[in-house]
Each structure stands twice: as structure tokens, then as C-alpha cells.
Design an enzyme around this catalytic site. Structure first.
Site, PDB file in Angstrom:
ATOM      1  CG  HIS A  52      -0.259  -0.029   2.537  1.00 50.81           C
ATOM      2  ND1 HIS A  52      -0.250  -1.133   3.360  1.00 50.81           N
ATOM      3  CD2 HIS A  52       0.453   0.906   3.190  1.00 50.81           C
ATOM      4  CE1 HIS A  52       0.427  -0.872   4.445  1.00 50.81           C
ATOM      5  NE2 HIS A  52       0.872   0.360   4.369  1.00 50.81           N
TER       6      HIS A  52
HETATM    7  P1  TYD Z   1      -1.815  -2.651   7.451  1.00 50.78           P
HETATM    8  O1  TYD Z   1      -1.333  -1.241   7.555  1.00 50.78           O
HETATM    9  O2  TYD Z   1      -2.502  -3.043   6.172  1.00 50.78           O
HETATM   10  O3  TYD Z   1      -0.600  -3.648   7.744  1.00 50.78           O
HETATM   11  P2  TYD Z   1       0.554  -4.257   6.808  1.00 50.78           P
HETATM   12  O4  TYD Z   1       1.010  -3.179   5.895  1.00 50.78           O
HETATM   13  O5  TYD Z   1       1.615  -4.705   7.730  1.00 50.78           O
HETATM   14  O6  TYD Z   1      -0.017  -5.411   6.082  1.00 50.78           O
HETATM   15  O7  TYD Z   1      -2.764  -2.939   8.688  1.00 50.78           O
HETATM   16  C1  TYD Z   1      -3.284  -4.227   8.925  1.00 50.78           C
HETATM   17  C2  TYD Z   1      -4.566  -4.091   9.712  1.00 50.78           C
HETATM   18  O8  TYD Z   1      -4.315  -3.498  10.990  1.00 50.78           O
HETATM   19  C3  TYD Z   1      -5.609  -3.217   9.033  1.00 50.78           C
HETATM   20  O9  TYD Z   1      -6.873  -3.837   9.196  1.00 50.78           O
HETATM   21  C4  TYD Z   1      -5.582  -1.930   9.797  1.00 50.78           C
HETATM   22  C5  TYD Z   1      -5.090  -2.331  11.169  1.00 50.78           C
HETATM   23  N1  TYD Z   1      -4.263  -1.277  11.790  1.00 50.78           N
HETATM   24  C6  TYD Z   1      -4.790  -0.512  12.802  1.00 50.78           C
HETATM   25  O10 TYD Z   1      -5.958  -0.669  13.213  1.00 50.78           O
HETATM   26  N2  TYD Z   1      -3.997   0.452  13.379  1.00 50.78           N
HETATM   27  C7  TYD Z   1      -2.721   0.674  12.962  1.00 50.78           C
HETATM   28  O11 TYD Z   1      -2.029   1.569  13.505  1.00 50.78           O
HETATM   29  C8  TYD Z   1      -2.199  -0.118  11.882  1.00 50.78           C
HETATM   30  C9  TYD Z   1      -0.817   0.097  11.372  1.00 50.78           C
HETATM   31  C10 TYD Z   1      -3.023  -1.082  11.321  1.00 50.78           C
END
Ligand code: TYD
Length: 137
Positions: A52
Site C-alpha cells: 500500500h
Molecule cells: P496494514 O497497515 O494493512 O498492515 P501491513 O502493511 O503490515 O499489512 O494494517 C493491517 C490491519 O491493521 C488493518 O486492518 C488496519 C489495522 N491497523 C490498525 O488498526 N492500526 C494501525 O495503527 C495499523 C498500522 C493497522
């Protein structure tokens, strides 16, 4: 925004016979104030994270244990950084697509973030990201 704004930042590193300590103060050692901390751990070997971009969020990504690769992409160019030292962080400015991969066994990834969590700040679709960033140039 270009990929050239991303860079490795060396953090203070205090070492003595007991072990090592590093720290980061927002606005002092890193170019933003810290609004949020999150961390990735117990990672499944062979799986990737990220996939992302953020519209406004700035981050410092630190391999506090083990190693992994962060591939950054500004829609024109890709650059891969290998993080493998707890006293080094990768500064990721807003607007770059990132993929985190090649996690070593036991790796842990600490992220210092400039804003609270907001799903509205994400581009999760690469084509949408490209259209938005090309449209702004
Ligand atoms: P995401 O940023 O997509 O993680 P990665 O890039 O490691 O795959 O986040 C994964 C999930 O966690 C998504 O449903 C959002 C949640 N999340 C939060 O609720 N708070 C946060 O601070 C972060 C980073 C993620």
C-alpha cells in the site's frame, strides 16, 4: 514526492557491557513528530506485508530484530532497502508505495508514524495509486 526523499537514518546508539540502546525523538532525530507506534512480529515465514501507499503519513521503519527488505516505489522507480540493524531506520515520506518482504526468522519491525491510524490515508490499489500520483504531477 519522489523516491529520493527516502533515506536511511542512523539513530543514536549507546553500547556498553550490558548491551545496546537506541532512541529517536520526533523532530530531533527524525523529520516528524511521532503520533503513533506500531510493530510487526510473529511474522509468518515467506509472507509479505505492506502492499500500500499513504497519502500523508510519514514513517520510520526499524528492524529491531532480524532483517527484512522494504521495496519503495514512486510509480516511476523502485528502490529496495535491506534493514538489519536496530540503530538504523528507513525514513519513508508520504506518497510512496511499499512492500515489506524477505523477513528473517524472528524478525520484528518497529514503525514510528507521524499520524494516528486512518484507513482514509491508504491507497491499497496500485492502479488507483498510480492514477492519483500521476494526476498530481
Ligand atoms: P496494514 O497497515 O494493512 O498492515 P501491513 O502493511 O503490515 O499489512 O494494517 C493491517 C490491519 O491493521 C488493518 O486492518 C488496519 C489495522 N491497523 C490498525 O488498526 N492500526 C494501525 O495503527 C495499523 C498500522 C493497522
Amino acid at each position: 514526492m519522489t523516491i529520493h526523499q527516502a533515506r536511511i537514518i542512523s539513530l543514536p546508539h549507546q553500547q556498553d557491557s550490558r548491551g545496546a540502546l537506541s532512541f529517536a525523538e520526533g523532530g530531533q532525530h527524525i523529520p516528524f513528530t511521532i503520533a503513533r507506534v506500531y510493530y510487526l512480529y510473529h511474522l509468518t515465514f515467506g509472507e509479505n506485508r505492506g502492499g500500500h501507499a499513504h497519502k500523508a503519513l510519514q514513517q520510520l521503519i526499524i528492524a529491531v530484530s532480524g532483517s527484512f527488505t522494504v521495496q519503495l516505489d514512486d510509480g516511476r522507480q523502485k528502490v529496495a532497502f535491506t534493514l538489519n540493524h536496530p540503530a538504523q531506520g528507513l525514513y519513508v515520506p508520504a506518497g510512496l508505495w511499499r512492500d515489506l518482504k524477505d523477513f528473517s526468522q524472528g524478525a520484528a519491525c518497529l514503525v514510528l508514524a507521524s499520524l494516528p491510524y486512518s484507513e482514509d490515508d491508504y491507497y491499497r490499489d496500485y492502479q488507483e495509486y498510480l492514477q492519483a500520483t500521476q494526476g498530481s504531477e
